[in-house]
Structure formats: C-alpha cells, structure tokens
Design an enzyme around this catalytic site. Structure first.
Site, mmCIF file in Angstrom:
data_model
loop_
_atom_site.group_PDB
_atom_site.id
_atom_site.type_symbol
_atom_site.label_atom_id
_atom_site.label_comp_id
_atom_site.label_asym_id
_atom_site.label_seq_id
_atom_site.Cartn_x
_atom_site.Cartn_y
_atom_site.Cartn_z
ATOM 1 N N GLY A 115 64.551 56.692 21.005
ATOM 2 C CA GLY A 115 63.764 57.331 22.053
ATOM 3 C C GLY A 115 62.714 58.274 21.496
ATOM 4 O O GLY A 115 61.566 58.302 21.949
ATOM 5 N N SER A 140 70.709 45.329 24.944
ATOM 6 C CA SER A 140 71.343 45.108 23.646
ATOM 7 C C SER A 140 71.870 43.686 23.604
ATOM 8 O O SER A 140 72.085 43.056 24.653
ATOM 9 C CB SER A 140 72.487 46.104 23.459
ATOM 10 O OG SER A 140 73.341 45.718 22.409
ATOM 11 N N ASN A 185 65.503 54.058 28.094
ATOM 12 C CA ASN A 185 66.000 53.929 26.727
ATOM 13 C C ASN A 185 67.387 54.536 26.524
ATOM 14 O O ASN A 185 68.165 54.051 25.703
ATOM 15 C CB ASN A 185 65.001 54.587 25.772
ATOM 16 C CG ASN A 185 65.583 54.827 24.399
ATOM 17 O OD1 ASN A 185 65.627 53.935 23.555
ATOM 18 N ND2 ASN A 185 66.032 56.056 24.148
ATOM 19 N N GLY A 229 66.625 59.471 17.636
ATOM 20 C CA GLY A 229 66.703 58.038 17.389
ATOM 21 C C GLY A 229 65.544 57.231 17.921
ATOM 22 O O GLY A 229 64.370 57.586 17.752
ATOM 23 N N TYR A 254 90.324 49.345 31.072
ATOM 24 C CA TYR A 254 89.169 49.903 30.385
ATOM 25 C C TYR A 254 89.191 49.513 28.910
ATOM 26 O O TYR A 254 90.051 49.953 28.147
ATOM 27 C CB TYR A 254 89.111 51.428 30.494
ATOM 28 C CG TYR A 254 87.852 52.016 29.866
ATOM 29 C CD1 TYR A 254 86.656 52.029 30.572
ATOM 30 C CD2 TYR A 254 87.866 52.535 28.567
ATOM 31 C CE1 TYR A 254 85.502 52.540 30.005
ATOM 32 C CE2 TYR A 254 86.706 53.045 27.993
ATOM 33 C CZ TYR A 254 85.527 53.045 28.727
ATOM 34 O OH TYR A 254 84.382 53.541 28.170
ATOM 35 N N GLY A 285 66.121 59.580 27.165
ATOM 36 C CA GLY A 285 66.839 59.701 25.893
ATOM 37 C C GLY A 285 65.879 59.875 24.730
ATOM 38 O O GLY A 285 66.074 59.302 23.652
ATOM 39 N N ALA A 286 64.871 60.709 24.926
ATOM 40 C CA ALA A 286 63.772 60.807 23.961
ATOM 41 C C ALA A 286 63.973 61.870 22.898
ATOM 42 O O ALA A 286 63.059 62.137 22.113
ATOM 43 C CB ALA A 286 62.463 61.082 24.717
ATOM 44 N N ASP A 316 69.476 64.524 33.367
ATOM 45 C CA ASP A 316 70.836 64.112 33.021
ATOM 46 C C ASP A 316 71.138 62.850 33.824
ATOM 47 O O ASP A 316 71.330 62.894 35.034
ATOM 48 C CB ASP A 316 71.832 65.217 33.367
ATOM 49 C CG ASP A 316 73.262 64.851 33.007
ATOM 50 O OD1 ASP A 316 73.480 63.720 32.513
ATOM 51 O OD2 ASP A 316 74.165 65.676 33.229
ATOM 52 N N LEU A 317 71.171 61.702 33.144
ATOM 53 C CA LEU A 317 71.371 60.433 33.826
ATOM 54 C C LEU A 317 72.779 60.271 34.382
ATOM 55 O O LEU A 317 73.040 59.331 35.136
ATOM 56 C CB LEU A 317 71.048 59.280 32.879
ATOM 57 C CG LEU A 317 69.560 59.034 32.654
ATOM 58 C CD1 LEU A 317 69.337 58.172 31.421
ATOM 59 C CD2 LEU A 317 68.919 58.386 33.880
#
Length: 326
Positions: free
Chosen positions: A37, A164, A110, A35, A187, A31-32, A83-84
């Site tokens: 990352g 978090s 991240n 923000g 959900y 996620g670099a 792509d995670l």
C-alpha cells in the site's frame, strides 16, 4: 504500442509508461501505511496523482507521508483515518473525503488481513471476510456516487481490488461460505482467507456488470508472493505447515505455488499500478504479473454470475441492516 511488462516489472516502470494517465488523478489507497500500500501510494504520487492514504493509525500515517515526501517533496499526498473493521469509521472516512474532494478517479482496495486467529470486526463480522470484503464493499458503495460523477467515456473510473491467488489455493470449493459467514460452525484461517479473497474477485466482476455502462470498471489482481510485508504477521510454523498441506491437496495447487517467483515490494505493486492506470485494462478481469489471467490461478467459481450477484445482495443486506440500527 503499450510496453510489454513482466513479473519483474516495477511499479515505477508501469507508472512512467502511463504518466499521462496518472497526472491529476485523485486516488484512494487503503492500507497505505506499509508494504504494498505504501509503495503503491509512493509510485502514484511520484507520477503526479493526488493520493489519499486510508490508514487506521494516525502515527503510522504520519510516518508514511514522511516516507513519501522524503523521496518526492512535491508529492500531493494526504491522510484520512480509516478502520475497515468498523462501518462507523468507513462512513466517517467517506464524509471527510467528500467534504474535501470533488473527484475520485480510482479507489484501490489494498488493505487485507491474512490467516489471522479467529476474531471479529467491531460490528461482529468474521475478521477476514469483514475487513477484506465487507469493509471494502461498504467503502466502495458509499464512494460510488463520486466515482460515477467523475467517470467519463475517455477515462472510466476504477475500483481496483487487491485479491490473491489464495482465492484459488484456499477458497471453498463451492464458493462463498454463505451458510457460515461468521464462522460459528468452523474456522480454518486459510479457508477463511481464500473465502475473503474469492469475494474480492466476485465483487470486481459484479461492479463491472452493474456499472460498466456508466463508465465505472473494476478489476481484481494477484500481486505475487511478496517478501517483507506485514500481511504474514499471523503465520507461524504451524500456520505455514497448514497452508502447505492445503496447497498440496489442492488440484494444481502445488504447481501454481511453485511456478511463482518471489517478488520485491516494488515488483509487487506493478500489477496494481497497471490496473489503476492502463487505458486498455478490461473491467472484470483478474490480473497477475501485469497481464490478464487466461484462467490460471483462478478459482472455478470466479466467473459465476449468480454467485457474484448473491454475494452483492448478501453484502448489501448486511450493510443496510447495520445502517438501520445506526
């Protein structure tokens, strides 16, 4: 003596203190592209690390590299697509990385999704659990051999999981939602976020328990309440109200939320940089404001050994099941 850092410390200040531990290290940051990352990657590259940006979108990756190079033309930074939300993409990322690099000192997990509408990964997993935990679990698992090969007693390899305080504020009271991982029964976007962020902490603890003797440690952390990132893109007025309602109902939730000051992005990456570089970091710890938590802002199940072991086993079974089909 190590310099004392605070909630106001920036990532650059931490990296300057530990520049000797940063130079020459090979570090992956997921996620670099934006923000926290992007700033984490910039700081580490500026202080001598070789940083690999794991980013889904190619154009975003090019922009991120340009941003890093603009402030430091000599920075060693590269991009590999990731792509995670896709196990196939994760497997291809590791193959590409392993073909080009022989060492990996630090993996910084991240990337995250927060309080998104109900959705699923390419492989059918609930999106927040799938990206925040399962994707990073599979990435870490495939990179373990290289991390262990790189590690030594003087410089343990590290897996840094950006969690978090959501694991405390929104995490299910009994721990991980094993009986409804894919949200077929219910959900709530914030509960699912807390579930995923609790998984980050449990995963770090289990990595340390399993591999500390092989000089691999893992820590989790809360970067702070950060303004100006894309993480909150799914939160509208109703989402914010829902979060506040759950925080007020949580014992200690409101006081936890109120005692935190809003941080800038440079301040927000300080704890991540500390976790990646400080030689005195304790594996399995949960860090916030550049120090190890003494229990504050932590879910009561964070240190549950059986829960962490079960999460590992369930995650591994899901990964193996996918691998057998692909």
């Amino acid at each position: 003596m190590t310099k004392v850092f605070t909630a106001k410390t920036t990532g650059d200040e931490v990296a300057t203190e530990f520049v000797a531990q940063c130079k020459g290290k090979t570090i992956i940051v997921t996620g670099a592209n934006t923000g926290l990352g992007l700033e984490t990657s910039r700081v580490l590259a500026a202080h001598g690390a070789c940083v690999i940006l794991a980013i889904r979108n190619v154009n975003n990756a090019k922009i991120a590299i340009d941003n890093i190079k603009h402030s430091n033309p000599a920075a060693t930074v590269a991009f590999i697509q990731l792509d995670l939300a896709s196990f196939a993409s994760i497997r291809q990322f590791v193959k590409t990385f392993s073909n080009s690099y022989t060492k990996l000192h630090v993996l910084i997990n991240n990337a995250a999704v927060m309080a998104c509408p109900k959705s699923f990964t390419t492989d059918g997993f609930e999106m927040q659990f799938g990206v925040c935990h399962l994707g990073h679990f599979y990435l870490s698992k495939l990179l373990l051999p290289l991390l262990l090969e790189t590690a030594n007693l003087e410089c343990p390899a590290r897996i840094v999981n950006v969690s978090s305080d959501g694991q405390f504020l929104f995490g299910p009271p009994d721990g991980i939602l094993f009986d409804d991982l894919n949200a077929t029964k219910s959900y709530d976007p914030w509960v699912r976020y807390g579930n995923a962020k609790l998984a980050n902490v449990l995963f770090s603890n289990e990595v340390t328990r399993r591999y500390n003797s092989q000089n691999l440690i893992s820590v989790s952390l809360h970067p702070g309440i950060i303004q100006g990132t894309e993480l909150s893109r799914h939160i509208g007025l109703s989402g914010g109200f829902n979060a506040l309602r759950q925080i007020v109902r949580k014992s200690g939730g409101l006081s936890t939320a109120l005692r935190q000051r809003s941080k800038t992005i440079p301040e927000g990456v300080a704890t991540t940089v500390l976790a990646a570089l400080d030689p005195e970091i304790v594996g399995g710890g949960f860090y916030l404001d550049c120090k190890k938590s003494a229990g504050e802002s932590m879910h009561p199940m964070c240190d549950n050994v059986e829960l962490a072991r079960r999460l590992w086993d369930v995650s591994e079974s899901l990964v193996v099941e996918w691998e057998l089909k692909n």
